[in-house]
Write a protein that holds these residues in place. Structure first.
Motif, short mmCIF file in Angstrom:
data_model
loop_
_atom_site.label_atom_id
_atom_site.label_comp_id
_atom_site.label_asym_id
_atom_site.label_seq_id
_atom_site.Cartn_x
_atom_site.Cartn_y
_atom_site.Cartn_z
N VAL A 1 1.48 6.97 -12.26
CA VAL A 1 0.83 5.65 -12.17
C VAL A 1 0.84 4.95 -13.50
O VAL A 1 0.69 5.42 -14.52
N GLU B 1 -5.38 -1.60 -5.05
CA GLU B 1 -5.21 -0.66 -6.16
C GLU B 1 -6.55 -0.09 -6.62
O GLU B 1 -6.66 1.09 -6.95
N GLU B 2 -7.57 -0.93 -6.65
CA GLU B 2 -8.90 -0.48 -7.06
C GLU B 2 -9.42 0.61 -6.11
O GLU B 2 -9.96 1.62 -6.55
N TYR C 1 -7.56 2.56 -4.17
CA TYR C 1 -6.67 3.71 -4.39
C TYR C 1 -7.14 4.52 -5.60
O TYR C 1 -7.31 5.74 -5.53
N HIS C 2 -7.36 3.84 -6.73
CA HIS C 2 -7.76 4.53 -7.96
C HIS C 2 -9.15 5.14 -7.85
O HIS C 2 -9.40 6.20 -8.44
N TYR D 1 -0.80 12.53 -10.73
CA TYR D 1 -0.63 11.10 -10.47
C TYR D 1 -0.71 10.27 -11.74
O TYR D 1 -0.13 9.20 -11.80
N THR E 1 0.84 -1.21 0.00
CA THR E 1 0.00 0.00 0.00
C THR E 1 0.87 1.25 0.00
O THR E 1 0.60 2.20 -0.74
N SER F 1 3.69 1.56 -1.28
CA SER F 1 4.44 1.66 -2.54
C SER F 1 3.66 2.42 -3.61
O SER F 1 4.24 2.83 -4.62
N LEU F 2 2.36 2.61 -3.41
CA LEU F 2 1.55 3.34 -4.39
C LEU F 2 1.91 4.82 -4.33
O LEU F 2 2.13 5.37 -3.24
N ARG G 1 -3.81 -7.35 -3.79
CA ARG G 1 -3.17 -6.17 -4.39
C ARG G 1 -4.12 -5.47 -5.37
O ARG G 1 -4.18 -4.25 -5.39
N SER G 2 -4.84 -6.24 -6.16
CA SER G 2 -5.75 -5.62 -7.13
C SER G 2 -6.86 -4.84 -6.44
O SER G 2 -7.26 -3.78 -6.91
#
Length: 125
Positions: free
Chosen positions: A125, A103-104, A106-107, A121, A10, A12-13, A99-100
């Motif tokens: 990204v 990321e979902e 986060y996005h 970003y 997390t 690392s995003l 992880r997916s």
């Protein structure tokens, strides 16, 4: 995936920060000050009777329903708006899947920020 792997991924995003506004039992992860994930560290603030390591993440309401129907490890978030947030008992799931979903989340939160912020970003990204 264990708790340290979830935290490390997390962080690392791009642009992610962490803090503990709810006490020592949770770490919240933010993008531009907006929370997208809350990682439970153990202690008393978790759902009674459930000690499985978990985090809460923000997803679209329909997506939350879909994941709750498909995975027993996904349930309405205990201390969050149950329509927009789900609790995920991540240790029994594949690392790629966890992880997916992170990321979902986060996005999703990133997509709600002002255009000028999003553009910064998009280059990273």
């Amino acid at each position: 995936m264990n708790i340290e792997e979830a935290r490390t991924f997390t962080l690392s995003l791009p642009g992610v920060t962490e803090d503990q506004p709810f006490g020592d039992d949770n770490i919240t992860f933010r993008i531009e000050g907006k929370i997208f994930l809350c990682l439970w560290l153990g202690g008393d603030s978790q759902k009674p009777g459930d000690s499985a390591p978990r985090f809460a993440l923000k997803l679209e309401p329909g997506r939350n329903e879909e994941l709750r129907e498909r995975y027993q490890e996904v349930s309405p978030a205990w201390h969050w708006n149950k329509r927009h947030w789900s609790d995920v008992a991540y240790e029994g799931l594949s690392e790629a899947l966890v992880r997916s979903w992170i990321e979902e989340s986060y996005h999703l939160v990133l997509s709600k920020l002002p255009k000028a912020v999003r553009q910064r970003y998009q280059q990273v990204v």
